[in-house]
Design a protein around this motif. Structure first.
Motif, short mmCIF file in Angstrom:
data_model
loop_
_atom_site.label_atom_id
_atom_site.label_comp_id
_atom_site.label_asym_id
_atom_site.label_seq_id
_atom_site.Cartn_x
_atom_site.Cartn_y
_atom_site.Cartn_z
N MET A 326 10.86 11.67 51.18
CA MET A 326 12.13 11.28 51.78
C MET A 326 12.60 9.98 51.13
SD MET A 326 12.67 10.32 55.84
CE MET A 326 11.59 11.66 56.31
N VAL A 327 13.79 9.98 50.52
CA VAL A 327 14.38 8.77 49.95
C VAL A 327 15.54 8.36 50.84
CG1 VAL A 327 15.44 7.69 47.95
CG2 VAL A 327 13.67 9.42 47.62
N LEU A 411 24.71 -5.49 64.99
CA LEU A 411 25.33 -4.95 63.78
C LEU A 411 25.00 -3.47 63.69
CD1 LEU A 411 26.86 -5.43 61.10
CD2 LEU A 411 24.63 -5.89 60.04
N GLY A 412 26.06 -2.65 63.57
CA GLY A 412 25.86 -1.21 63.43
C GLY A 412 25.58 -0.86 61.97
N VAL A 413 24.56 -0.03 61.76
CA VAL A 413 24.15 0.37 60.41
C VAL A 413 23.86 1.86 60.43
CG1 VAL A 413 22.35 0.13 58.64
CG2 VAL A 413 23.19 -1.89 59.82
N THR A 414 24.14 2.53 59.30
CA THR A 414 23.77 3.94 59.15
C THR A 414 22.97 4.10 57.86
OG1 THR A 414 25.80 4.50 57.96
CG2 THR A 414 25.83 4.72 60.37
N VAL A 415 22.31 5.25 57.75
CA VAL A 415 21.51 5.53 56.55
C VAL A 415 21.80 6.94 56.06
CG1 VAL A 415 19.65 3.93 57.13
CG2 VAL A 415 19.52 6.33 57.89
N SER A 416 21.62 7.12 54.76
CA SER A 416 21.68 8.44 54.14
C SER A 416 20.29 8.77 53.63
CB SER A 416 22.68 8.44 52.98
OG SER A 416 23.98 8.10 53.43
N ILE A 417 19.92 10.06 53.78
CA ILE A 417 18.55 10.46 53.45
C ILE A 417 18.57 11.72 52.59
CG2 ILE A 417 16.30 11.14 54.40
CD1 ILE A 417 17.04 9.68 56.97
N GLY A 418 17.76 11.70 51.52
CA GLY A 418 17.54 12.88 50.69
C GLY A 418 16.11 13.33 50.78
N LEU A 419 15.93 14.67 50.87
CA LEU A 419 14.59 15.24 51.06
C LEU A 419 14.24 16.19 49.92
CD1 LEU A 419 14.63 16.15 54.86
CD2 LEU A 419 13.25 14.38 53.78
N ALA A 420 12.95 16.21 49.58
CA ALA A 420 12.43 17.20 48.63
C ALA A 420 11.00 17.52 49.01
CB ALA A 420 12.50 16.66 47.20
N SER A 421 10.54 18.71 48.61
CA SER A 421 9.19 19.15 48.96
C SER A 421 8.56 19.91 47.80
CB SER A 421 9.24 20.05 50.21
OG SER A 421 8.00 20.67 50.44
N THR A 422 7.24 20.00 47.84
CA THR A 422 6.52 20.74 46.79
C THR A 422 6.41 22.22 47.13
OG1 THR A 422 4.40 20.31 47.89
CG2 THR A 422 5.11 18.72 46.22
N GLU A 440 18.39 13.00 44.06
CA GLU A 440 19.63 13.77 43.86
C GLU A 440 20.20 14.22 45.21
OE1 GLU A 440 18.20 16.78 41.27
OE2 GLU A 440 18.48 15.60 39.43
N ALA A 441 19.31 14.60 46.13
CA ALA A 441 19.77 14.98 47.48
C ALA A 441 20.38 13.77 48.20
CB ALA A 441 18.60 15.55 48.28
N LEU A 442 19.80 12.59 47.96
CA LEU A 442 20.34 11.37 48.56
C LEU A 442 21.76 11.11 48.05
CD1 LEU A 442 20.18 8.66 50.10
CD2 LEU A 442 19.07 7.70 48.07
N ARG A 450 28.07 10.03 53.64
CA ARG A 450 26.99 9.15 54.14
C ARG A 450 26.61 9.51 55.59
NH1 ARG A 450 26.77 4.85 50.27
NH2 ARG A 450 28.68 4.74 49.05
N ASN A 451 25.62 8.77 56.08
CA ASN A 451 25.10 8.97 57.44
C ASN A 451 24.73 10.43 57.68
OD1 ASN A 451 24.28 8.34 60.05
ND2 ASN A 451 26.34 8.58 60.91
N ARG A 452 23.95 10.98 56.74
CA ARG A 452 23.52 12.37 56.89
C ARG A 452 22.23 12.63 56.12
NH1 ARG A 452 28.53 15.31 55.42
NH2 ARG A 452 29.39 13.45 56.40
N VAL A 453 21.60 13.77 56.41
CA VAL A 453 20.37 14.16 55.75
C VAL A 453 20.65 15.40 54.92
CG1 VAL A 453 18.01 15.01 56.07
CG2 VAL A 453 18.94 13.26 57.63
N ILE A 454 20.27 15.38 53.64
CA ILE A 454 20.45 16.51 52.75
C ILE A 454 19.11 16.90 52.16
CG2 ILE A 454 21.51 17.30 50.59
CD1 ILE A 454 23.51 17.07 52.84
#
Length: 458
Positions: A326-327, A411-422, A440-442, A450-454
């Protein structure tokens, strides 16, 4: 084992005699004929042990020993005083000057060689820790060491089945303001030694309920007590048992009848050495942690990731169990620094790292991957479960504002997340390619608002 021995005596025949005996045992020997020459050679040659005469013109052995033990460059070198002086006051004076032992001539060769080997083993262990500390000091991550800086009350464990002798020893030791715990049963003592976190263990080498040498050997073999100093109480003239005890790992000894001042001096020497070794080990641990952790967030750094992710990837490949990566990127983090200042930005990074730590398992690996980028490696985890964890983390960050200025501001903050698996990896796949797919998913998540998981494509 071999060692470099510095023999110091103002009489050349004495030096030559000891040199011949030591060389016959395959020790490397250097000779010195005065206290000052001994100090100069110790600084230049860095011997493993010093055999020092007391009665010398000009600077005597007591003064030379004090100088050696007060110099950070030579304080770790064991010093054994070998002299014709046979008064108890002389022995105590030598020990109080910093000597590790005080042997009266004529010295039995067997006892001398055993003492040299015993102290040399301790020195070699200390040298390894000193080298690691020197590296940390050169890097500026640890400071200097002072074994006298933490001379607090010590916990001393006395194992003796002779209650009268134990009572006398406890009275003598108690005068030094130490906490003394006594155990009469050696079998019980083995368990207590492992759990007691003692600074020194004193063992009567004449106990009858158990072979005292086996008791010493067992204590020395336990991981918890491997480095705890052991002081043996031995009968006068029992050279054979003393030699075996030193070879097994007993650090020092005192003969019966026990002189209170000598006992106190030997205890002080062992406790001082333990403090020194403990500080060296602690500084190495600090150096190690600073080498592999990010100073701001406390998470592992990219250097640690590089050395461990490949092993995690190989394990996933050979076991067939999936590894998820997870990045994570904090959205619009540059504006946080620009608007609120870098101090606020640092606080956001620290609190976000804490949230990551609270969201993952003990087997997961979390590190700070870049400025505001973080990476989590999750062994034995498929993409579906990793997605649940990532989504939970994303929602927790978005819904719970970051506290600033001791809770006065938010302070409101959001994050974006990219996932990969073997899960769908080929034989050509690598740990770096896995990170690249998560990266690349990130970017897809950031470009998608933004503010989502791919999750990455296979």
């Amino acid at each position: 084992m071999t060692a470099r021995v510095l023999v110091v005596d103002d009489l050349e025949p004495n030096v030559k005699l000891l040199e011949a005996k030591l060389r016959a045992e395959y020790f490397d020997v250097i000779g010195a004929y005065s206290g000052q020459e001994a100090i100069d050679l110790a600084m230049r040659e860095k011997p493993d042990i010093i055999l020092l005469d007391v009665m010398m013109p000009g600077m005597d052995g007591f003064e030379a020993c004090r100088i050696l033990k007060n110099d950070p460059e030579t304080m770790h070198i064991p010093v054994v005083m070998v002299t014709a002086l046979d008064q108890q006051a002389d022995r105590v004076a030598g020990l109080e000057a910093g000597a590790d032992d005080f042997l009266t001539k004529p010295v039995e060769d067997l006892a001398l060689f055993a003492r040299v080997r015993s102290l040399t083993r301790l020195k070699m262990m200390t040298d390894e820790l000193r080298a690691r500390h020197a590296t940390g000091k050169d890097l500026g991550v640890v400071g200097s060491i002072d074994p006298d800086s933490d001379a607090s009350e010590a916990r001393i464990f006395l194992i003796d089945d002779n209650e009268d002798q134990a009572s006398r020893l406890m009275t003598s030791i108690g005068d030094g303001n130490h906490q003394v715990i006594h155990e009469i049963d050696p079998e019980v003592a083995l368990g207590r030694a492992r759990l007691g976190d003692f600074d020194l263990i004193i063992i009567n080498l004449s106990i009858e309920a158990m072979d005292p040498l086996r008791l010493c050997s067992s204590i020395r073999s336990f991981e918890e007590t491997r480095l705890t100093p052991i002081l043996g109480v031995v009968r006068v003239g029992d050279t054979r048992k003393l030699v075996r005890a030193l070879d097994i790992g007993v650090n020092d000894y005192v003969t019966r009848p026990v002189d209170r001042n000598e006992l106190s001096a030997r205890i002080a020497t062992q406790l001082r050495r333990k403090r020194y070794v403990d500080q060296l080990r602690s500084s190495f641990q600090v150096s190690l942690e600073m080498a592999v952790t990010d100073q701001l967030t406390g998470l592992y750094n990219r250097r640690y990731l590089a050395s461990h992710l490949s092993a995690m990837f190989d394990r996933a490949f050979w076991t067939g169990r999936p590894l998820a990566v997870m990045v994570i990127d904090i959205d619009h983090f540059k504006s946080v620094n620009d608007v609120h200042g870098h101090d606020t930005g640092d606080r956001v990074l620290q609190e976000f790292a804490d949230r990551i730590t609270n969201s993952i398992r003990g087997i997961d690996l979390a590190c700070r991957y870049g400025g505001e980028e973080f990476l989590i490696a999750m062994p034995d985890t498929d993409l579906a479960f990793a997605s649940v964890v990532a989504e939970r983390l994303r929602q927790e960050v978005a819904s719970s504002k970051f506290k600033l200025n001791s809770g006065r501001d938010e302070l409101g903050v959001t994050v974006s997340i990219g996932l990969a698996s073997t899960e769908d990896s080929s034989e050509e796949d690598t740990a770096q390619k896995l990170i690249k797919r998560a990266d690349e998913a990130l970017y897809e998540a950031k470009n998608g608002g933004r503010n989502r998981v791919i999750k990455s494509a296979a």
